[in-house]
Design an enzyme around this catalytic site. Sequence first.
Site, short mmCIF file in Angstrom:
data_model
loop_
_atom_site.label_atom_id
_atom_site.label_comp_id
_atom_site.label_asym_id
_atom_site.label_seq_id
_atom_site.Cartn_x
_atom_site.Cartn_y
_atom_site.Cartn_z
N ARG A 82 22.28 56.83 -17.53
CA ARG A 82 23.61 57.44 -17.62
C ARG A 82 24.39 56.83 -18.80
NH1 ARG A 82 27.64 60.13 -14.74
NH2 ARG A 82 29.64 59.08 -14.49
N TYR A 113 32.35 52.16 -23.14
CA TYR A 113 31.36 52.50 -24.16
C TYR A 113 31.85 52.15 -25.56
CZ TYR A 113 29.45 54.89 -20.15
OH TYR A 113 28.97 55.15 -18.89
N HIS A 158 34.07 61.27 -14.97
CA HIS A 158 34.89 60.10 -14.69
C HIS A 158 36.24 60.51 -14.11
CE1 HIS A 158 32.65 57.22 -17.67
NE2 HIS A 158 32.05 57.33 -16.50
N HIS A 164 21.18 54.03 -13.67
CA HIS A 164 22.50 54.00 -14.27
C HIS A 164 22.42 53.66 -15.76
CE1 HIS A 164 26.59 54.63 -12.98
NE2 HIS A 164 27.01 53.67 -13.79
N ARG A 190 24.71 61.06 -12.30
CA ARG A 190 24.58 59.91 -11.41
C ARG A 190 23.30 60.04 -10.60
NH1 ARG A 190 30.06 61.41 -11.02
NH2 ARG A 190 31.53 59.79 -11.71
N LYS A 244 31.22 62.55 -7.86
CA LYS A 244 32.17 61.63 -7.25
C LYS A 244 33.56 62.26 -7.22
CE LYS A 244 32.97 56.65 -7.45
NZ LYS A 244 32.74 55.44 -8.27
#
Length: 332
Positions: free
Chosen positions: A262, A294, A285, A259, A161, A187
């Site tokens: 990413r 994806y 995630h 992003h 990120r 995160k």
Amino acid sequence: MTTPTLAMLLQGFFTERLGRQLHASAQTVAAYRDTIKLLLIFAAEKKGKTPSRITLDDLDAVTVGAFLVHLDTERHNSTTTRNARLAAIHSLYRYALPLIPEQANTLSQVLAIPQRRHDRATVSYLTSAETEALLAAPDRSTWYGRRDHALLTTAVQTGLRLSELTGLAVQDATTTTPGAAVHTTGKGRKQRTTPLTRQTLAVLRAWLPEAGPAPDGPVFPTRRGTRMSADAVQRLVAKHAATAAASCPSITSKHVTPHTLRHTAAMALLAAGVDTSVIALWLGHQSATTTHIYLHADMSIKERALARVPGARTTPGRYQPADDLIDFLERL
């Protein structure tokens, strides 16, 4: 008991609730701080006061609603950003509600403002040709070019990120083999280790001596040795994407951001046959279902699935106009 002022509530919210009780990450605290700062400045302009004189009565549902409109029309924020700002305000008001029950009506009206639903677009990512063009864009004869090339290479391969890239310290990069990797806390305060390919490892080994000797210094610093801001990295990516468009025009059809890099890393793993659960762990995630975006973006997976489905045994038809004489008789 004395009713707490807005200043007292904010101090308690950031130090007690976010700091001690929730042990929120620095990124969360910074995001909430920026939201409250924007709200106070907006309300101060509307009410004709200085921000320090704003009270909770000034921040009612009408004002907060107008602030959200301001984010849309004046600051041109996306729905995602708008919802994130509202979530920060809701968090503050939930904290304040039991402390000032006499303000329950005002607080409840703000808490009733809903999050906005929005369409979820298919993720944008770079093809292998576009990725090569982007990585070749920085001028590696300069210090800035070598830094940018190292940053782009690391981002495309690891899928970190933006906050993880800017927060990456020299001591977080292991460049010995076996075990070459970068170590991050992302995160949800998740710690993870992302392995490096030989190509990325070679680039980092060449770059790190120029980054600075301090182990806690940033891997991708400014010229002054400080950490790059998020805006600086976004400008960097946009600049090199524009340069890459000269050799790979297809990039111009895409809005390339950090992003996007990413997403590019995730799509490269998916194309290599890596399971989505592993990709979810790779990207950090919270849920493996997040990685399903994806699957929707990869047309080759859908095409392979379609190839396994037997087609209907039909033949294409072609319109034949009716014979004029028969048509006349049928109309009698």
